[in-house]
Design a protein around this motif. Sequence first.
Motif, PDB file in Angstrom:
ATOM      1  N   GLU A 113      -0.208  31.148   5.070  1.00  0.00           N
ATOM      2  CA  GLU A 113      -0.835  30.329   6.110  1.00  0.00           C
ATOM      3  C   GLU A 113      -2.200  30.857   6.513  1.00  0.00           C
ATOM      4  O   GLU A 113      -3.051  30.093   6.985  1.00  0.00           O
ATOM      5  CB  GLU A 113       0.097  30.230   7.318  1.00  0.00           C
ATOM      6  CG  GLU A 113       1.401  29.510   6.989  1.00  0.00           C
ATOM      7  CD  GLU A 113       2.050  28.846   8.175  1.00  0.00           C
ATOM      8  OE1 GLU A 113       1.703  29.205   9.327  1.00  0.00           O
ATOM      9  OE2 GLU A 113       2.899  27.952   7.968  1.00  0.00           O
ATOM     10  N   GLY A 143      -4.237  32.065   4.347  1.00  0.00           N
ATOM     11  CA  GLY A 143      -5.087  31.938   3.166  1.00  0.00           C
ATOM     12  C   GLY A 143      -5.311  33.245   2.440  1.00  0.00           C
ATOM     13  O   GLY A 143      -6.252  33.376   1.643  1.00  0.00           O
ATOM     14  N   PRO A 180      -2.517  32.683  -2.643  1.00  0.00           N
ATOM     15  CA  PRO A 180      -2.371  31.275  -3.001  1.00  0.00           C
ATOM     16  C   PRO A 180      -0.912  30.843  -2.931  1.00  0.00           C
ATOM     17  O   PRO A 180       0.003  31.657  -3.087  1.00  0.00           O
ATOM     18  CB  PRO A 180      -2.877  31.223  -4.450  1.00  0.00           C
ATOM     19  CG  PRO A 180      -2.602  32.594  -4.977  1.00  0.00           C
ATOM     20  CD  PRO A 180      -2.821  33.528  -3.824  1.00  0.00           C
TER      21      PRO A 180
END
Length: 463
Positions: free
Chosen positions: A434, A436, A439
Amino acid sequence: MSKFLDDKFMLENEAAVNLYKKYAGNMPVYDFHCHLDAEEIASDKVYQTLTEVWLKHDHYKWRLMRWYGVEEHYITGDASDWEKFEKWAEVLSYSFGNPVYVWSHMELKNYFNIDTPLNKDNAKAIYDQVNEQLKTLSVREMIKRSNVKVICTTNDPVENLEHHQIIKADETVEVRVAPTFRPDKIINISSMTLTWINSLSEASQLDISDLNSLKQALKSRVEYFHTHQCRMSDHSLEQPGFTLCSNDQAEEILNKLLNKEGLSSQEQIALGSYMQVFLGKLYASKGWTMQLHIGAMRDNNKDGLLTIGKDSGFDALNDYNFIDQLSMYLSALSETKELPKTVLYCLNPKDYTSLSVLSGCYQGQDQKGKVQLGAAWWFNDNKRGIKEQLEILSVTGMLSQSIGMLTDSRSFLSFTRHDYYRRILCSMVGHWIENGEIPEDKNILKELIEGVSFNNAKQFIGI
Protein backbone atom coordinates in the motif's frame (compact mmCIF):
# COMPACT_ATOMS: atom_id res chain seq x y z
CA MET A 1 -14.17 -0.08 14.95
CA SER A 2 -13.36 -3.74 14.37
CA LYS A 3 -15.05 -6.52 16.33
CA PHE A 4 -12.89 -8.55 18.70
CA LEU A 5 -11.25 -11.46 16.81
CA ASP A 6 -13.19 -10.88 13.60
CA ASP A 7 -11.99 -12.14 10.21
CA LYS A 8 -9.78 -9.07 9.78
CA PHE A 9 -8.17 -9.44 13.19
CA MET A 10 -4.63 -7.99 13.11
CA LEU A 11 -4.88 -7.49 9.34
CA GLU A 12 -4.30 -3.76 9.28
CA ASN A 13 -5.07 -2.94 5.63
CA GLU A 14 -6.89 -4.36 2.62
CA ALA A 15 -3.70 -5.66 1.04
CA ALA A 16 -3.05 -7.65 4.22
CA VAL A 17 -6.58 -9.06 4.13
CA ASN A 18 -6.06 -10.21 0.54
CA LEU A 19 -2.68 -11.78 1.28
CA TYR A 20 -4.09 -13.65 4.24
CA LYS A 21 -7.22 -14.89 2.48
CA LYS A 22 -5.46 -15.93 -0.72
CA TYR A 23 -2.20 -17.35 0.58
CA ALA A 24 -1.65 -17.61 4.34
CA GLY A 25 -4.97 -18.52 5.91
CA ASN A 26 -5.30 -22.05 4.55
CA MET A 27 -1.66 -23.12 4.59
CA PRO A 28 -0.85 -26.20 6.70
CA VAL A 29 1.35 -26.03 9.80
CA TYR A 30 4.95 -27.21 10.06
CA ASP A 31 5.74 -27.00 13.78
CA PHE A 32 9.47 -27.63 13.81
CA HIS A 33 10.16 -26.76 17.45
CA CYS A 34 7.89 -27.56 20.38
CA HIS A 35 7.79 -29.39 23.70
CA LEU A 36 4.72 -31.52 23.04
CA ASP A 37 4.62 -34.99 24.54
CA ALA A 38 4.84 -37.75 21.92
CA GLU A 39 3.26 -40.17 24.38
CA GLU A 40 0.05 -38.13 24.33
CA ILE A 41 -0.04 -38.34 20.52
CA ALA A 42 0.68 -42.07 20.58
CA SER A 43 -2.14 -42.73 23.06
CA ASP A 44 -4.43 -40.11 21.46
CA LYS A 45 -5.00 -38.61 24.88
CA VAL A 46 -8.38 -37.15 25.78
CA TYR A 47 -8.22 -34.35 28.34
CA GLN A 48 -10.81 -34.25 31.07
CA THR A 49 -10.92 -30.48 31.63
CA LEU A 50 -9.84 -27.25 30.00
CA THR A 51 -7.59 -26.71 33.01
CA GLU A 52 -5.67 -29.87 32.14
CA VAL A 53 -5.06 -28.86 28.53
CA TRP A 54 -4.62 -25.13 29.21
CA LEU A 55 -2.95 -24.64 32.58
CA LYS A 56 -1.13 -27.82 33.57
CA HIS A 57 2.18 -27.07 31.83
CA ASP A 58 1.83 -23.44 30.74
CA HIS A 59 4.33 -21.23 32.56
CA TYR A 60 3.20 -18.25 30.42
CA LYS A 61 -0.13 -18.39 32.26
CA TRP A 62 1.49 -19.19 35.60
CA ARG A 63 3.59 -16.02 35.40
CA LEU A 64 0.50 -13.90 34.78
CA MET A 65 -1.34 -15.49 37.70
CA ARG A 66 1.60 -14.67 39.97
CA TRP A 67 1.63 -11.09 38.64
CA TYR A 68 -2.03 -10.86 39.72
CA GLY A 69 -1.20 -12.13 43.20
CA VAL A 70 -2.83 -15.54 42.93
CA GLU A 71 -1.70 -18.00 45.58
CA GLU A 72 0.50 -20.82 44.27
CA HIS A 73 -2.09 -23.27 45.59
CA TYR A 74 -4.28 -22.23 42.61
CA ILE A 75 -1.42 -22.28 40.07
CA THR A 76 0.74 -25.38 40.54
CA GLY A 77 -0.69 -26.53 43.86
CA ASP A 78 -3.37 -29.10 44.64
CA ALA A 79 -6.44 -26.92 44.15
CA SER A 80 -9.14 -28.52 42.00
CA ASP A 81 -9.17 -28.03 38.24
CA TRP A 82 -12.25 -25.82 38.53
CA GLU A 83 -10.69 -23.66 41.26
CA LYS A 84 -7.58 -23.14 39.12
CA PHE A 85 -9.63 -22.27 36.06
CA GLU A 86 -11.81 -19.86 38.01
CA LYS A 87 -8.73 -17.94 39.14
CA TRP A 88 -7.30 -17.98 35.61
CA ALA A 89 -10.53 -16.60 34.11
CA GLU A 90 -10.32 -13.55 36.38
CA VAL A 91 -6.61 -13.05 35.66
CA LEU A 92 -7.15 -13.26 31.90
CA SER A 93 -9.74 -10.47 32.06
CA TYR A 94 -7.01 -8.06 33.15
CA SER A 95 -4.26 -9.26 30.79
CA PHE A 96 -4.93 -6.92 27.86
CA GLY A 97 -1.85 -6.43 25.68
CA ASN A 98 -0.23 -9.70 26.70
CA PRO A 99 -0.19 -12.22 23.81
CA VAL A 100 -1.65 -14.87 26.13
CA TYR A 101 -4.89 -12.85 26.18
CA VAL A 102 -5.19 -13.08 22.41
CA TRP A 103 -3.92 -16.66 22.13
CA SER A 104 -6.38 -17.89 24.75
CA HIS A 105 -9.35 -16.36 22.97
CA MET A 106 -8.14 -17.56 19.57
CA GLU A 107 -8.03 -21.07 21.00
CA LEU A 108 -11.54 -20.80 22.46
CA LYS A 109 -12.83 -19.62 19.11
CA ASN A 110 -10.90 -21.94 16.80
CA TYR A 111 -11.33 -25.17 18.75
CA PHE A 112 -14.58 -24.67 20.68
CA ASN A 113 -16.51 -22.06 18.65
CA ILE A 114 -16.63 -19.68 21.63
CA ASP A 115 -16.15 -16.03 20.68
CA THR A 116 -17.25 -14.52 24.00
CA PRO A 117 -14.42 -12.98 26.03
CA LEU A 118 -13.71 -15.12 29.10
CA ASN A 119 -14.17 -13.52 32.52
CA LYS A 120 -15.02 -14.59 36.07
CA ASP A 121 -18.76 -14.15 35.45
CA ASN A 122 -19.03 -16.52 32.49
CA ALA A 123 -16.16 -18.81 33.54
CA LYS A 124 -18.36 -21.68 34.77
CA ALA A 125 -20.54 -21.72 31.66
CA ILE A 126 -17.51 -21.71 29.33
CA TYR A 127 -15.68 -24.26 31.47
CA ASP A 128 -18.60 -26.68 31.32
CA GLN A 129 -19.16 -26.10 27.61
CA VAL A 130 -15.52 -26.76 26.74
CA ASN A 131 -15.27 -29.80 29.01
CA GLU A 132 -18.22 -31.34 27.20
CA GLN A 133 -16.55 -30.76 23.83
CA LEU A 134 -13.26 -32.20 25.09
CA LYS A 135 -14.92 -35.61 25.42
CA THR A 136 -14.68 -35.95 21.62
CA LEU A 137 -11.70 -33.67 20.99
CA SER A 138 -8.67 -35.92 21.39
CA VAL A 139 -5.07 -34.84 20.85
CA ARG A 140 -5.02 -36.17 17.29
CA GLU A 141 -8.27 -34.40 16.50
CA MET A 142 -6.75 -31.12 17.76
CA ILE A 143 -3.79 -31.70 15.45
CA LYS A 144 -6.08 -32.51 12.52
CA ARG A 145 -8.25 -29.42 13.05
CA SER A 146 -5.09 -27.32 13.08
CA ASN A 147 -3.99 -28.78 9.72
CA VAL A 148 -0.62 -29.76 11.16
CA LYS A 149 1.58 -31.85 8.87
CA VAL A 150 4.81 -32.10 10.88
CA ILE A 151 5.60 -31.87 14.60
CA CYS A 152 9.19 -31.90 15.86
CA THR A 153 9.36 -32.71 19.57
CA THR A 154 12.36 -31.97 21.80
CA ASN A 155 14.25 -35.00 23.09
CA ASP A 156 17.28 -35.85 25.16
CA PRO A 157 19.76 -38.07 23.26
CA VAL A 158 19.34 -40.83 25.86
CA GLU A 159 15.61 -41.28 25.17
CA ASN A 160 14.50 -44.49 23.49
CA LEU A 161 11.83 -42.74 21.36
CA GLU A 162 9.37 -45.57 21.93
CA HIS A 163 6.35 -43.31 21.46
CA HIS A 164 7.71 -41.96 18.19
CA GLN A 165 7.98 -45.57 17.03
CA ILE A 166 4.36 -46.25 18.01
CA ILE A 167 3.18 -43.18 16.13
CA LYS A 168 5.13 -44.04 12.99
CA ALA A 169 3.74 -47.59 12.99
CA ASP A 170 0.14 -46.41 13.44
CA GLU A 171 -1.35 -45.87 9.97
CA THR A 172 -4.25 -43.88 11.42
CA VAL A 173 -1.92 -41.06 12.49
CA GLU A 174 -2.02 -38.35 9.81
CA VAL A 175 0.81 -36.16 11.14
CA ARG A 176 4.54 -36.88 11.01
CA VAL A 177 6.07 -36.67 14.48
CA ALA A 178 9.87 -36.47 14.53
CA PRO A 179 12.24 -36.14 17.48
CA THR A 180 14.80 -33.36 17.85
CA PHE A 181 18.26 -34.14 19.27
CA ARG A 182 18.95 -31.88 22.28
CA PRO A 183 22.33 -32.61 23.91
CA ASP A 184 22.30 -29.74 26.41
CA LYS A 185 24.02 -31.66 29.20
CA ILE A 186 27.16 -32.21 27.14
CA ILE A 187 27.12 -28.62 25.81
CA ASN A 188 26.47 -26.80 29.09
CA ILE A 189 28.92 -28.71 31.27
CA SER A 190 27.80 -28.84 34.91
CA SER A 191 27.61 -31.13 37.94
CA MET A 192 24.84 -33.00 36.12
CA THR A 193 27.01 -33.92 33.13
CA LEU A 194 28.68 -36.98 34.63
CA THR A 195 25.33 -38.51 35.61
CA TRP A 196 24.10 -37.85 32.10
CA ILE A 197 27.20 -39.47 30.56
CA ASN A 198 26.35 -42.61 32.53
CA SER A 199 22.85 -42.53 31.02
CA LEU A 200 24.35 -42.00 27.58
CA SER A 201 26.58 -45.03 28.12
CA GLU A 202 23.54 -47.13 28.94
CA ALA A 203 21.52 -45.83 25.99
CA SER A 204 24.35 -46.36 23.50
CA GLN A 205 25.48 -49.64 25.11
CA LEU A 206 29.05 -48.34 25.04
CA ASP A 207 31.47 -48.02 27.93
CA ILE A 208 32.43 -44.33 28.04
CA SER A 209 35.93 -44.17 29.45
CA ASP A 210 37.61 -41.52 27.30
CA LEU A 211 36.96 -38.86 24.69
CA ASN A 212 36.83 -41.25 21.76
CA SER A 213 34.24 -43.49 23.39
CA LEU A 214 32.15 -40.43 24.33
CA LYS A 215 32.18 -39.30 20.71
CA GLN A 216 31.27 -42.78 19.52
CA ALA A 217 28.37 -42.90 21.95
CA LEU A 218 27.05 -39.55 20.72
CA LYS A 219 27.49 -40.63 17.12
CA SER A 220 25.52 -43.81 17.76
CA ARG A 221 22.67 -41.79 19.26
CA VAL A 222 22.65 -39.42 16.28
CA GLU A 223 22.38 -42.47 14.03
CA TYR A 224 19.57 -43.84 16.20
CA PHE A 225 17.65 -40.57 16.10
CA HIS A 226 18.21 -40.33 12.34
CA THR A 227 16.55 -43.71 11.79
CA HIS A 228 13.56 -42.33 13.69
CA GLN A 229 13.06 -39.39 11.30
CA CYS A 230 15.11 -36.87 13.29
CA ARG A 231 16.54 -34.17 11.04
CA MET A 232 17.13 -31.40 13.60
CA SER A 233 19.20 -30.72 16.68
CA ASP A 234 18.68 -28.04 19.30
CA HIS A 235 21.28 -26.52 21.63
CA SER A 236 20.31 -24.22 24.47
CA LEU A 237 23.41 -22.05 24.88
CA GLU A 238 23.21 -20.75 28.43
CA GLN A 239 26.92 -20.17 28.94
CA PRO A 240 28.17 -17.19 26.95
CA GLY A 241 31.63 -18.60 26.38
CA PHE A 242 33.09 -20.40 23.39
CA THR A 243 36.73 -21.19 22.89
CA LEU A 244 38.72 -23.31 20.50
CA CYS A 245 39.77 -26.50 22.28
CA SER A 246 42.16 -29.12 20.97
CA ASN A 247 41.58 -32.85 21.12
CA ASP A 248 44.29 -33.24 23.77
CA GLN A 249 42.83 -30.48 25.93
CA ALA A 250 39.33 -31.97 25.69
CA GLU A 251 40.71 -35.40 26.59
CA GLU A 252 42.43 -34.04 29.69
CA ILE A 253 39.32 -32.16 30.86
CA LEU A 254 37.02 -35.11 30.26
CA ASN A 255 39.32 -37.40 32.23
CA LYS A 256 39.05 -35.04 35.19
CA LEU A 257 35.27 -35.10 34.86
CA LEU A 258 35.13 -38.90 34.65
CA ASN A 259 37.38 -39.10 37.71
CA LYS A 260 34.95 -36.83 39.60
CA GLU A 261 37.45 -34.00 39.87
CA GLY A 262 36.09 -30.47 39.90
CA LEU A 263 36.29 -28.43 36.71
CA SER A 264 36.95 -24.72 36.52
CA SER A 265 34.51 -22.55 34.57
CA GLN A 266 37.13 -22.22 31.82
CA GLU A 267 37.42 -26.00 31.58
CA GLN A 268 33.65 -26.39 31.44
CA ILE A 269 33.47 -23.90 28.58
CA ALA A 270 36.37 -25.54 26.75
CA LEU A 271 34.89 -29.05 26.89
CA GLY A 272 31.43 -27.78 25.96
CA SER A 273 32.94 -25.87 23.02
CA TYR A 274 34.78 -28.96 21.81
CA MET A 275 31.57 -30.97 21.89
CA GLN A 276 29.69 -28.23 20.02
CA VAL A 277 32.18 -28.41 17.17
CA PHE A 278 32.14 -32.22 17.12
CA LEU A 279 28.34 -32.33 17.06
CA GLY A 280 28.02 -29.56 14.48
CA LYS A 281 30.20 -31.50 12.07
CA LEU A 282 28.21 -34.64 12.79
CA TYR A 283 24.94 -32.85 11.99
CA ALA A 284 26.39 -31.57 8.72
CA SER A 285 27.32 -35.11 7.69
CA LYS A 286 23.70 -36.18 8.22
CA GLY A 287 22.15 -33.17 6.48
CA TRP A 288 20.49 -32.03 9.72
CA THR A 289 19.49 -28.51 10.72
CA MET A 290 21.10 -27.17 13.90
CA GLN A 291 19.09 -24.82 16.11
CA LEU A 292 20.89 -22.60 18.62
CA HIS A 293 18.73 -21.02 21.33
CA ILE A 294 20.79 -18.30 22.96
CA GLY A 295 20.23 -16.16 26.02
CA ALA A 296 18.01 -17.94 28.56
CA MET A 297 18.91 -17.23 32.18
CA ARG A 298 17.42 -20.18 34.06
CA ASP A 299 15.93 -20.66 37.52
CA ASN A 300 16.25 -17.12 38.84
CA ASN A 301 13.87 -17.61 41.76
CA LYS A 302 15.73 -20.17 43.84
CA ASP A 303 12.88 -20.60 46.31
CA GLY A 304 10.51 -21.23 43.41
CA LEU A 305 12.94 -23.74 41.92
CA LEU A 306 13.16 -25.66 45.21
CA THR A 307 9.44 -25.69 45.95
CA ILE A 308 7.97 -26.03 42.45
CA GLY A 309 10.76 -27.16 40.12
CA LYS A 310 12.32 -26.32 36.78
CA ASP A 311 10.40 -24.89 33.81
CA SER A 312 7.86 -23.32 36.13
CA GLY A 313 8.06 -19.68 35.09
CA PHE A 314 11.27 -18.56 36.79
CA ASP A 315 13.45 -18.09 33.70
CA ALA A 316 14.44 -14.73 32.22
CA LEU A 317 16.50 -13.32 29.36
CA ASN A 318 20.20 -12.70 29.82
CA ASP A 319 22.22 -9.72 28.64
CA TYR A 320 25.72 -10.49 27.46
CA ASN A 321 27.83 -10.07 24.35
CA PHE A 322 28.36 -13.33 22.52
CA ILE A 323 28.47 -12.50 18.80
CA ASP A 324 32.26 -12.77 18.50
CA GLN A 325 32.25 -16.17 20.21
CA LEU A 326 29.34 -17.39 18.08
CA SER A 327 31.24 -16.28 14.98
CA MET A 328 34.24 -18.26 16.20
CA TYR A 329 32.04 -21.35 16.50
CA LEU A 330 30.42 -20.99 13.09
CA SER A 331 33.82 -20.29 11.51
CA ALA A 332 35.31 -23.41 13.09
CA LEU A 333 32.67 -25.43 11.23
CA SER A 334 32.70 -23.38 8.05
CA GLU A 335 36.46 -23.48 7.48
CA THR A 336 36.34 -27.26 7.11
CA LYS A 337 33.11 -27.01 5.07
CA GLU A 338 31.20 -28.80 7.82
CA LEU A 339 28.75 -26.07 8.84
CA PRO A 340 25.21 -27.50 8.94
CA LYS A 341 22.07 -25.59 8.12
CA THR A 342 21.65 -23.38 11.18
CA VAL A 343 18.86 -21.37 12.80
CA LEU A 344 19.85 -18.75 15.39
CA TYR A 345 17.37 -17.69 18.07
CA CYS A 346 18.01 -15.03 20.70
CA LEU A 347 15.98 -14.34 23.80
CA ASN A 348 17.22 -10.76 24.10
CA PRO A 349 15.79 -8.76 21.15
CA LYS A 350 18.80 -6.43 21.19
CA ASP A 351 20.66 -9.23 19.45
CA TYR A 352 18.30 -9.60 16.45
CA THR A 353 20.31 -7.36 14.16
CA SER A 354 23.70 -8.80 15.15
CA LEU A 355 22.50 -12.37 14.57
CA SER A 356 20.84 -11.59 11.27
CA VAL A 357 23.90 -9.76 9.94
CA LEU A 358 26.20 -12.53 11.15
CA SER A 359 23.99 -15.07 9.35
CA GLY A 360 24.79 -13.33 6.08
CA CYS A 361 28.46 -14.20 6.49
CA TYR A 362 27.81 -17.93 6.22
CA GLN A 363 25.54 -18.35 3.22
CA GLY A 364 26.37 -20.92 0.59
CA GLN A 365 25.35 -22.20 -2.81
CA ASP A 366 24.22 -25.54 -1.43
CA GLN A 367 21.23 -24.15 0.51
CA LYS A 368 19.05 -21.04 0.38
CA GLY A 369 19.18 -19.18 3.68
CA LYS A 370 21.62 -21.71 5.08
CA VAL A 371 22.16 -19.76 8.31
CA GLN A 372 19.26 -17.59 9.39
CA LEU A 373 17.69 -15.60 12.19
CA GLY A 374 15.03 -17.74 13.84
CA ALA A 375 11.52 -16.61 14.71
CA ALA A 376 10.82 -14.40 17.71
CA TRP A 377 11.23 -16.72 20.67
CA TRP A 378 9.59 -17.09 24.09
CA PHE A 379 9.26 -13.61 25.62
CA ASN A 380 9.35 -12.15 22.10
CA ASP A 381 6.63 -14.19 20.35
CA ASN A 382 4.15 -11.33 20.63
CA LYS A 383 3.00 -8.73 18.10
CA ARG A 384 5.85 -6.33 18.86
CA GLY A 385 8.56 -9.01 18.95
CA ILE A 386 7.39 -10.83 15.82
CA LYS A 387 7.10 -7.62 13.85
CA GLU A 388 10.55 -6.48 14.97
CA GLN A 389 12.10 -9.82 14.04
CA LEU A 390 10.45 -9.79 10.60
CA GLU A 391 11.51 -6.22 9.90
CA ILE A 392 15.13 -6.77 10.94
CA LEU A 393 15.32 -9.99 8.94
CA SER A 394 13.93 -8.12 5.93
CA VAL A 395 16.37 -5.21 6.02
CA THR A 396 19.48 -7.24 6.90
CA GLY A 397 18.80 -10.51 5.07
CA MET A 398 16.07 -12.22 3.04
CA LEU A 399 12.61 -12.60 4.53
CA SER A 400 11.64 -14.75 1.55
CA GLN A 401 13.97 -17.54 2.75
CA SER A 402 12.75 -17.62 6.37
CA ILE A 403 11.43 -20.93 7.66
CA GLY A 404 8.83 -19.04 9.68
CA MET A 405 7.09 -19.68 12.96
CA LEU A 406 7.03 -22.40 15.63
CA THR A 407 4.99 -22.85 18.80
CA ASP A 408 7.72 -23.72 21.37
CA SER A 409 4.74 -24.93 23.40
CA ARG A 410 3.57 -27.80 25.58
CA SER A 411 -0.10 -27.39 24.63
CA PHE A 412 -1.88 -28.98 21.66
CA LEU A 413 -4.08 -25.89 21.42
CA SER A 414 -1.10 -23.62 20.72
CA PHE A 415 -1.02 -24.18 16.96
CA THR A 416 -3.09 -20.98 16.69
CA ARG A 417 0.20 -19.13 17.18
CA HIS A 418 1.03 -19.92 13.56
CA ASP A 419 -2.13 -18.06 12.52
CA TYR A 420 -1.22 -15.17 14.82
CA TYR A 421 2.23 -14.98 13.18
CA ARG A 422 0.84 -15.15 9.63
CA ARG A 423 -1.54 -12.26 10.27
CA ILE A 424 1.38 -10.10 11.44
CA LEU A 425 3.41 -11.18 8.40
CA CYS A 426 0.58 -10.32 6.00
CA SER A 427 0.06 -6.93 7.65
CA MET A 428 3.73 -6.02 7.26
CA VAL A 429 3.88 -7.05 3.61
CA GLY A 430 0.49 -5.41 3.06
CA HIS A 431 1.88 -2.09 4.29
CA TRP A 432 4.74 -2.38 1.81
CA ILE A 433 2.24 -2.89 -0.99
CA GLU A 434 0.00 0.00 0.00
CA ASN A 435 2.98 2.30 0.47
CA GLY A 436 4.28 1.46 -2.98
CA GLU A 437 7.46 -0.05 -1.53
CA ILE A 438 7.04 -3.34 -3.40
CA PRO A 439 5.05 -4.25 -6.53
CA GLU A 440 1.81 -6.20 -6.27
CA ASP A 441 3.24 -9.16 -8.16
CA LYS A 442 0.80 -11.96 -7.34
CA ASN A 443 3.15 -14.81 -8.22
CA ILE A 444 6.02 -13.54 -6.08
CA LEU A 445 3.73 -12.56 -3.20
CA LYS A 446 2.15 -16.01 -3.27
CA GLU A 447 5.57 -17.65 -3.14
CA LEU A 448 6.69 -15.33 -0.33
CA ILE A 449 3.69 -15.76 1.97
CA GLU A 450 3.25 -19.48 1.39
CA GLY A 451 6.99 -20.00 1.70
CA VAL A 452 7.35 -18.31 5.07
CA SER A 453 4.11 -19.91 6.29
CA PHE A 454 5.02 -23.51 5.43
CA ASN A 455 6.91 -24.35 2.24
CA ASN A 456 10.34 -23.04 3.27
CA ALA A 457 10.40 -25.11 6.44
CA LYS A 458 9.37 -28.22 4.55
CA GLN A 459 12.18 -27.75 2.02
CA PHE A 460 14.81 -26.59 4.53
CA ILE A 461 14.31 -29.27 7.18
CA GLY A 462 13.30 -32.11 4.92
CA ILE A 463 10.97 -34.11 7.15
